[in-house]
Design a protein around this motif. Structure first.
Motif, PDB file in Angstrom:
ATOM      1  N   ALA A  45      59.962  22.965  61.432  1.00 21.25           N
ATOM      2  CA  ALA A  45      59.192  22.695  60.209  1.00 21.25           C
ATOM      3  C   ALA A  45      59.234  21.217  59.844  1.00 21.25           C
ATOM      4  O   ALA A  45      58.266  20.689  59.294  1.00 21.25           O
ATOM      5  CB  ALA A  45      59.739  23.536  59.065  1.00 21.25           C
ATOM      6  N   ALA A  46      60.345  20.544  60.098  1.00 22.25           N
ATOM      7  CA  ALA A  46      60.480  19.135  59.709  1.00 22.25           C
ATOM      8  C   ALA A  46      61.616  18.502  60.501  1.00 22.25           C
ATOM      9  O   ALA A  46      62.527  19.199  60.954  1.00 22.25           O
ATOM     10  CB  ALA A  46      60.785  19.049  58.219  1.00 22.25           C
ATOM     11  N   ASP A  65      51.220  20.915  64.814  1.00 24.08           N
ATOM     12  CA  ASP A  65      51.150  21.066  63.360  1.00 24.08           C
ATOM     13  C   ASP A  65      51.818  19.888  62.680  1.00 24.08           C
ATOM     14  O   ASP A  65      52.043  18.849  63.296  1.00 24.08           O
ATOM     15  CB  ASP A  65      51.669  22.443  62.912  1.00 24.08           C
ATOM     16  N   ASP A  66      52.163  20.060  61.398  1.00 23.82           N
ATOM     17  CA  ASP A  66      52.572  18.906  60.597  1.00 23.82           C
ATOM     18  C   ASP A  66      53.776  18.171  61.134  1.00 23.82           C
ATOM     19  O   ASP A  66      53.953  16.978  60.870  1.00 23.82           O
ATOM     20  CB  ASP A  66      52.852  19.359  59.156  1.00 23.82           C
ATOM     21  N   ILE A  67      54.603  18.858  61.904  1.00 22.42           N
ATOM     22  CA  ILE A  67      55.811  18.182  62.396  1.00 22.42           C
ATOM     23  C   ILE A  67      55.465  16.957  63.245  1.00 22.42           C
ATOM     24  O   ILE A  67      56.241  16.018  63.351  1.00 22.42           O
ATOM     25  CB  ILE A  67      56.741  19.151  63.167  1.00 22.42           C
ATOM     26  N   ARG A  72      48.101  13.869  64.304  1.00 20.33           N
ATOM     27  CA  ARG A  72      47.096  14.834  63.842  1.00 20.33           C
ATOM     28  C   ARG A  72      45.736  14.181  63.632  1.00 20.33           C
ATOM     29  O   ARG A  72      44.708  14.839  63.731  1.00 20.33           O
ATOM     30  CB  ARG A  72      47.597  15.532  62.579  1.00 20.33           C
ATOM     31  N   ARG A 115      59.775  28.084  64.378  1.00 22.49           N
ATOM     32  CA  ARG A 115      58.860  26.957  64.154  1.00 22.49           C
ATOM     33  C   ARG A 115      59.638  25.768  63.609  1.00 22.49           C
ATOM     34  O   ARG A 115      60.344  25.891  62.598  1.00 22.49           O
ATOM     35  CB  ARG A 115      57.751  27.349  63.165  1.00 22.49           C
ATOM     36  N   ARG A 165      41.077  11.640  57.286  1.00 23.02           N
ATOM     37  CA  ARG A 165      41.583  13.016  57.277  1.00 23.02           C
ATOM     38  C   ARG A 165      40.588  14.016  56.694  1.00 23.02           C
ATOM     39  O   ARG A 165      40.505  15.150  57.120  1.00 23.02           O
ATOM     40  CB  ARG A 165      42.899  13.083  56.511  1.00 23.02           C
ATOM     41  N   GLY A 183      53.266  14.741  62.602  1.00 26.23           N
ATOM     42  CA  GLY A 183      52.976  13.580  61.760  1.00 26.23           C
ATOM     43  C   GLY A 183      51.503  13.224  61.748  1.00 26.23           C
ATOM     44  O   GLY A 183      50.709  13.668  62.583  1.00 26.23           O
ATOM     45  N   GLY A 184      51.138  12.379  60.795  1.00 26.47           N
ATOM     46  CA  GLY A 184      49.734  12.058  60.545  1.00 26.47           C
ATOM     47  C   GLY A 184      49.059  11.339  61.691  1.00 26.47           C
ATOM     48  O   GLY A 184      47.891  11.600  61.990  1.00 26.47           O
TER      49      GLY A 184
END
Ligand code: FAD
Length: 431
Positions: free
Chosen positions: A210-211, A247-249, A255, A208, A411, A251-252
């Protein structure tokens, strides 16, 4: 979260594919791709074929996202219809998007043929109306597509004819699209992965991303530890995919615009002679409900039926019973038939159902939010991301002109607001 292939009929009938290692060291590539579904694999194949070094990071297993779980229905065109596109971004771009969708179809068929992907593509897609009326609108649509886009693959199907074709009187006619079709979705993904690896792409499973961050001129992508150890890819460009599993990778911004929803499918036992009376032409079928029922036959005469969705993390506990209820509304005569497999998957939707394809930062690009229509489009959008990485931004720029606003509510509130909206439409289907 994606934990690997579900116990689907697709996984049970997949062409053998090797388990791939996790990334457990540092490596370098020209391009790093996150996600081994159709989008990521389409990009990997296109880049590797042109001699670009590619590393694909997959959080679970190749094709274990939507690409290996979906209904296998090959729709024609973009997710938004041409009339909406003309109104929203103008006639010229709408024409270009139509041409793009035809390229995507040709690309899919060429991929299957060239790499001998055993995914059993069958032509034909029927759109069935669940309410009375609507024949005039369907006729106008056929005329619109013929006169403005030169598309002559659509034909009306009357109520009695459709009942005979499908083996159910649940519908009030519809139209057939000879340009659509259906296939084994997981075998398509595995075949694309095989082709990408043969061209030189390196794929890591259970890795995965992650960043990511920029250091000097390079992009560094770190993976979450798998069995105690992770790794890092140092690359020049990054392609983010993920659709419902985003997922979070990502970015906002991504998402906020791509929301995951879950959708469910079952496979019956082989229907024997009864299979001959259901979908006689062996086309795929999708109905006009907001929460669409979609179904087709497998080569061994099972009914593969998709119906029902939910808008929260987690699937209903008894998936066989959950989807069977939807199937029996269309095929009450199958009450005695055993459901052998049932599974769910997650897809990414956007407010207007237009895909979210953007350059998020220099050299960092994303395609997600196919809103349930990625079998034909996603492999091609992957190729367009590859083109952009090599300097040809035409396709990416065109898709980036599609408006994809954030879901309302920010959000915190977007979930309850959107779920309330979606649930209302789902309720309307039942009224
Ligand atoms: C139940 C269901 C039915 C559907 N039916 C149809 C249909 O009939 N016809 C149609 O056209 N479309 C259908 N779709 C939609 C279609 O499956 C998707 O549009 C398409 O598969 C998207 O491909 P993708 O590669 O973008 O994403 P996916 O195939 O979903 O793959 C995303 C991958 O990214 C991985 N990932 C996510 N985050 C990370 C990370 N940080 N690091 C590493 N990997 C990560 C995930 O594990 C996953 O494998 C359906 C979808 C579902 C779920």
């Amino acid at each position: 979260m994606n934990t690997g292939h579900p116990a689907s009929w697709y996984a049970a009938t997949a062409t053998p594919f090797p388990a791939l290692p996790a990334l457990r060291a540092d490596t370098r590539a020209d391009v790093c791709i996150v996600g081994a579904g159709y989008t990521g694999l389409g990009a990997a194949l296109a880049l590797a074929r042109r001699g670009v070094s590619v590393v694909v990071l997959e959080a679970a297993q190749v094709g274990s996202g939507g690409s290996g779980r979906n209904g296998g229905q090959v729709h024609t065109g973009q997710r938004n219809d041409q009339a909406w596109l003309e109104k929203t971004i103008g006639r010229d771009d709408a024409l270009r998007l139509w041409a793009m969708s035809q390229d995507a179809r040709a690309h899919l068929l060429a991929l299957i043929a060239e790499h001998q992907i055993a995914c059993g593509f069958r032509p034909g897609m029927i759109h069935a109306r669940h309410r009375k009326g609507g024949e005039a609108e369907d006729a106008a649509h056929i005329d619109f597509m013929r006169s403005r886009y030169g598309y002559d693959q659509l034909a009306l199907v009357g109520e009695a004819e459709l009942a005979d074709e499908l083996g159910t009187d649940a519908y009030h006619g519809g139209l057939v699209d000879h340009g659509g079709g259906h296939l084994h979705p997981l075998n398509l993904a595995l075949g694309m992965a095989r082709a990408a690896m043969a061209a030189g792409a390196v794929i890591f499973e259970h890795s995965r991303a992650a960043a990511w961050r920029r250091e000097g001129g390079a992009i560094l992508v770190d993976t979450a530890p798998h069995q105690g150890k992770g790794g890092r890819v140092t690359c020049d460009q990054l392609i983010l995919t993920g659709d419902g599993y985003l997922d979070d990778i990502a970015g906002g911004a991504a998402r906020a615009r791509v929301m995951p929803i879950n959708n469910f499918i079952l496979a019956t036992e082989p229907l024997g002679e009864r299979a001959d009376t259901i979908i006689r032409s062996n086309a795929a079928v999708a109905d006009s409900r907001f929460v669409i029922n979609y179904f087709r036959k497998s080569p061994d005469g099972r009914l593969i039926f998709g119906g029902g969705e939910n808008y929260r993390p987690g699937f209903p506990p008894d998936l066989k019973a959950f989807v069977r209820r939807h199937m029996l509304k269309v095929y009450p005569g199958l009450a005695d038939v055993e459901v052998t497999h049932a599974w769910g998957g997650t897809l990414g939707i956007t407010v207007h159902r237009a895909p979210f394809v953007r350059e998020l930062a220099p050299g960092v690009r994303i395609a997600a939010g196919y809103s349930g229509q990625g079998v034909m489009l996603a492999p091609w959008f992957g190729k367009l991301l590859a083109d952009a990485a090599l300097g040809d931004r035409q396709g990416l720029d065109l898709l980036a002109r599609l408006p994809v606003p954030p879901f309302p509510g920010g959000r915190l509130l977007r979930w309850p607001l959107t779920v309330a909206g979606l649930s209302w439409y789902a309720l309307r289907d039942r009224m």
